[in-house]
Write a protein that holds these residues in place. Structure first.
Motif, PDB file in Angstrom:
ATOM      1  N   HIS A 466      -9.772  31.941 -38.122  1.00  0.00           N
ATOM      2  CA  HIS A 466     -11.070  31.922 -38.754  1.00  0.00           C
ATOM      3  C   HIS A 466     -12.118  32.773 -37.981  1.00  0.00           C
ATOM      4  O   HIS A 466     -12.855  33.609 -38.901  1.00  0.00           O
ATOM      5  CB  HIS A 466     -11.520  30.169 -38.579  1.00  0.00           C
ATOM      6  CG  HIS A 466     -12.874  30.153 -39.136  1.00  0.00           C
ATOM      7  ND1 HIS A 466     -13.166  30.299 -40.435  1.00  0.00           N
ATOM      8  CD2 HIS A 466     -14.183  29.965 -38.496  1.00  0.00           C
ATOM      9  CE1 HIS A 466     -14.536  29.842 -40.622  1.00  0.00           C
ATOM     10  NE2 HIS A 466     -15.163  29.750 -39.450  1.00  0.00           N
ATOM     11  N   GLN A 467     -12.242  32.826 -36.684  1.00  0.00           N
ATOM     12  CA  GLN A 467     -13.025  33.537 -36.110  1.00  0.00           C
ATOM     13  C   GLN A 467     -13.036  34.995 -36.444  1.00  0.00           C
ATOM     14  O   GLN A 467     -13.770  35.921 -36.799  1.00  0.00           O
ATOM     15  CB  GLN A 467     -12.997  33.431 -34.579  1.00  0.00           C
ATOM     16  CG  GLN A 467     -14.223  33.937 -33.980  1.00  0.00           C
ATOM     17  CD  GLN A 467     -15.399  33.802 -34.343  1.00  0.00           C
ATOM     18  OE1 GLN A 467     -15.825  32.501 -34.297  1.00  0.00           O
ATOM     19  NE2 GLN A 467     -16.244  34.811 -34.319  1.00  0.00           N
ATOM     20  N   ALA A 468     -11.449  35.509 -36.242  1.00  0.00           N
ATOM     21  CA  ALA A 468     -11.281  36.908 -36.494  1.00  0.00           C
ATOM     22  C   ALA A 468     -11.566  37.329 -38.196  1.00  0.00           C
ATOM     23  O   ALA A 468     -12.200  38.239 -38.425  1.00  0.00           O
ATOM     24  CB  ALA A 468      -9.701  37.155 -36.296  1.00  0.00           C
ATOM     25  N   CYS A 469     -11.292  36.414 -39.167  1.00  0.00           N
ATOM     26  CA  CYS A 469     -11.746  36.587 -40.374  1.00  0.00           C
ATOM     27  C   CYS A 469     -13.188  36.588 -40.639  1.00  0.00           C
ATOM     28  O   CYS A 469     -13.592  37.450 -41.476  1.00  0.00           O
ATOM     29  CB  CYS A 469     -10.916  35.769 -41.367  1.00  0.00           C
ATOM     30  SG  CYS A 469      -9.099  35.809 -41.245  1.00  0.00           S
ATOM     31  N   LEU A 470     -13.712  35.798 -40.090  1.00  0.00           N
ATOM     32  CA  LEU A 470     -15.298  35.823 -40.190  1.00  0.00           C
ATOM     33  C   LEU A 470     -15.874  37.074 -39.615  1.00  0.00           C
ATOM     34  O   LEU A 470     -16.615  37.777 -40.314  1.00  0.00           O
ATOM     35  CB  LEU A 470     -15.758  34.509 -39.294  1.00  0.00           C
ATOM     36  CG  LEU A 470     -17.415  34.665 -39.600  1.00  0.00           C
ATOM     37  CD1 LEU A 470     -17.745  34.113 -40.916  1.00  0.00           C
ATOM     38  CD2 LEU A 470     -17.812  32.978 -38.682  1.00  0.00           C
ATOM     39  N   ASN A 471     -15.338  37.545 -38.671  1.00  0.00           N
ATOM     40  CA  ASN A 471     -15.915  38.931 -37.996  1.00  0.00           C
ATOM     41  C   ASN A 471     -15.720  40.216 -39.135  1.00  0.00           C
ATOM     42  O   ASN A 471     -16.510  40.977 -39.298  1.00  0.00           O
ATOM     43  CB  ASN A 471     -15.177  38.971 -36.738  1.00  0.00           C
ATOM     44  CG  ASN A 471     -15.639  38.187 -35.563  1.00  0.00           C
ATOM     45  OD1 ASN A 471     -16.801  37.651 -35.892  1.00  0.00           O
ATOM     46  ND2 ASN A 471     -14.879  38.404 -34.528  1.00  0.00           N
TER      47      ASN A 471
END
Length: 571
Positions: A466-471
């Protein structure tokens, strides 16, 4: 390569030249011999043809003499015989017979088409052959025949013949390089009575005449006329069986191509032609041999320059093909080692960064806490003016920003262990879309999701993905300050599942495309340079990779590629 090719050509020449010398010598000798044999055969056939012309003339004279003799024997009286003789003589003269005569065995001439005298005794029996005749003030050689007959109970002989002159040469005159001369033997001396050309006739050697006198019919002389001719000498017998004439049929030596060249020049020409072919073939063969080596040389230079993607074509024979295959395998291994070295260096830098981040966090977080607490106490207890209150607020905000930055450093340097569970990437991007919906709406940006994965799952940590996609989505939003559409595409392959985030911004310049995943590299004024580095770190932790693709003016596309989860895999 040029030196090697030259050495190959020289080596090929050293091997081929001796064989070429021997072959050229043998070929020149064989060609000359075959030419000599063919010329000799042709001259003999021409001589036989000439002889046949004379033989046919003699035989025809014999038939004519027999017919006339038969008619004369049937004449009842001298008057009738006279008319028969006059009529037959007129007909024979018109068809080309030069002499028709009737004489008694003692030599008395009864009738004659022209005055003549025989050189030697006239035969008294039936026969055919060559006759030596003196008539019209000169001596002739005549092809004729004698027929013995009986006239009014008295023996007589009929002589019919034609002079051997240029009329017998016929089509032989057409061959300008061919010299034909017929010599008659008058009183032991040879006299030319027939000749194709007006030149002085070639003298007949005494030994040739002696051999023909002795009974030989045909003699081939390759050096007649002091080497000026290849010739065939043939003898002709008279009515008495002795040599009456001989013919010379010769071909001028300079008429043939091989004579103009000479055996030495022929040998030299064959050798030079063969050597040229040998050099040409050697050059072509050396080119075939050197071409793979030249490709290997270019490949080695490229590898030495750091291009480990260089490959050479496999070909040029089994040994060269094995060498090329070995080179390609070596280049592939070197490329993998280069990638491994790069990855190890990156991990060493990240490890050093993590240790530095821990020290900085330990040394900075405590003072930051004291500064933040003290500032809040001062702002809450002291009676400050509006300006001082505002300044203390700035201090507290910057302290909080520093704390956030330190927390990001620690999260990047020391990521927490993965908590894996099977999940579709569509769920991850939909969660990001829900959280970012208000900001997307405020900036006038639409997020479009296309799922082509057919429910394919990955074994991943939901929070870190989730954090990678949000970035990635935040970067895409920053790339489109004037609004637009972000395209999120989920696709599945046989072994992988990918998520691609593509924006409609200006794109990533090619000069910095290879550095966007490096830690602390950023083009933003207030960026930390850890967003895309975190994306790559998460992808690597999951056994996948992050890829950047961009065309100038057409936006950028970042793809997260992860291994596909196996069936029945548990959390």
């Amino acid at each position: 390569m040029t030196s090697l090719r030259l050495r190959l050509v020289i080596g090929f020449m050293l091997v081929s030249v001796p064989a070429m010398l021997a072959s050229a010598f043998i070929a020149a000798k064989l060609i000359s011999s075959v030419f000599e044999d063919n010329v000799g055969h042709w001259l003999r056939e021409t001589s036989r043809f000439f002889r046949l012309e004379i033989v046919e003339a003699v035989q025809e004279a014999q038939r004519v003499a027999g017919v006339i003799g038969h008619r004369l024997e049937r004449s009842a009286d001298d008057v009738k015989m006279q008319r028969t003789v006059e009529r037959e003589f007129a007909v024979l003269n018109s068809v080309g017979y030069d002499l028709i005569a009737i004489y008694r065995p003692g030599g008395e001439i009864i009738f004659s088409s022209r005055p003549f005298s025989a050189i030697g005794a006239l035969p008294t029996t039936t026969g055919q052959g060559l006759f030596k005749i003196a008539a019209d003030g000169q001596r002739w050689l005549m092809a004729g025949a004698v027929q013995a007959i009986t006239i009014n109970g008295q023996p007589a002989n009929i002589l019919v013949g034609s002079w051997l002159d240029d009329n017998y040469l016929g089509g032989i005159k057409v061959v300008t390089s061919l010299e034909v001369t017929l010599f008659s033997d008058f009183d032991g001396k040879l006299e030319a009575i027939m000749q194709t050309h007006g030149d002085k006739p070639t003298a007949v050697p005494r030994d040739i005449k002696a051999r023909l006198d002795a009974g030989e019919d045909e003699i081939f002389d390759p050096g007649a006329g002091d080497g000026a001719y290849r010739a065939v000498y043939s003898g002709f017998r008279g009515i008495d069986g002795k040599l009456a004439a001989l013919s010379f049929i010769g071909l001028r030596s300079e008429a043939g191509l091989l004579e103009q060249l000479g055996r030495e020049r022929l040998f030299l020409g064959i050798f030079l032609l063969g050597s040229f072919i040998a050099v040409l073939v050697g050059s072509l063969m050396s080119g075939v041999l050197v071409r793979p080596l030249r490709a290997l040389t270019r490949g080695v230079r490229a590898i030495a320059a750091g291009d480990f993607g260089q490959r050479v074509p496999i070909g040029g024979g089994r040994e060269i093909a094995e060498l090329a295959a070995g080179f390609n395998g070596m280049a592939e291994q070197l490329g993998k080692l280069r990638e491994l070295e790069t990855e190890l260096r990156r991990r060493d830098r990240l490890s050093a960064l993590g240790q530095a981040a821990m020290v900085i966090a330990h040394e900075v977080r405590n003072p930051l806490g004291i500064i933040k607490t003290s500032t809040e106490v001062v702002r809450n207890r002291a009676r400050l003016g509006g300006a001082e209150e505002k300044m203390l607020g700035y201090v507290i905000d910057e302290v909080r920003r520093i704390e956030t930055l330190m927390r990001e450093f620690l999260d990047f340097a020391q990521p927490r262990p993965l908590v894996l569970s099977p999940l579709p990437l569509r769920n991850v991007i939909e969660r990001v879309a829900a959280i970012a919906a208000p900001e997307l709406a405020r900036r006038g940006i639409a997020l479009r999701i296309d799922d082509e994965s057919e429910g394919a799952e990955v074994a991943g940590d939901a929070d870190q993905l989730h954090q990678a996609c949000l970035n990635l989505v935040l970067n895409a939003m920053d790339a489109m300050p004037m609004g637009g559409t972000i395209f999120a595409r989920v696709a599945a392959g046989a072994d992988t599942v990918s998520l691609t985030i593509r924006d409609e911004g200006a794109g990533v310049p090619e000069a910095i495309r290879a550095e966007v995943f490096n830690p602390f590299f950023t083009t933003k004024a207030k960026g930390t340079g850890l967003g895309l580095a975190k994306v790559q770190s998460v992808a690597a932790a999951h056994g996948g990779s992050a890829i950047c693709e961009s065309e100038p003016g057409k936006g950028a596309a970042f793809t997260l590629v992860l291994p596909r989860a196996g069936k029945g895999e548990d959390a």
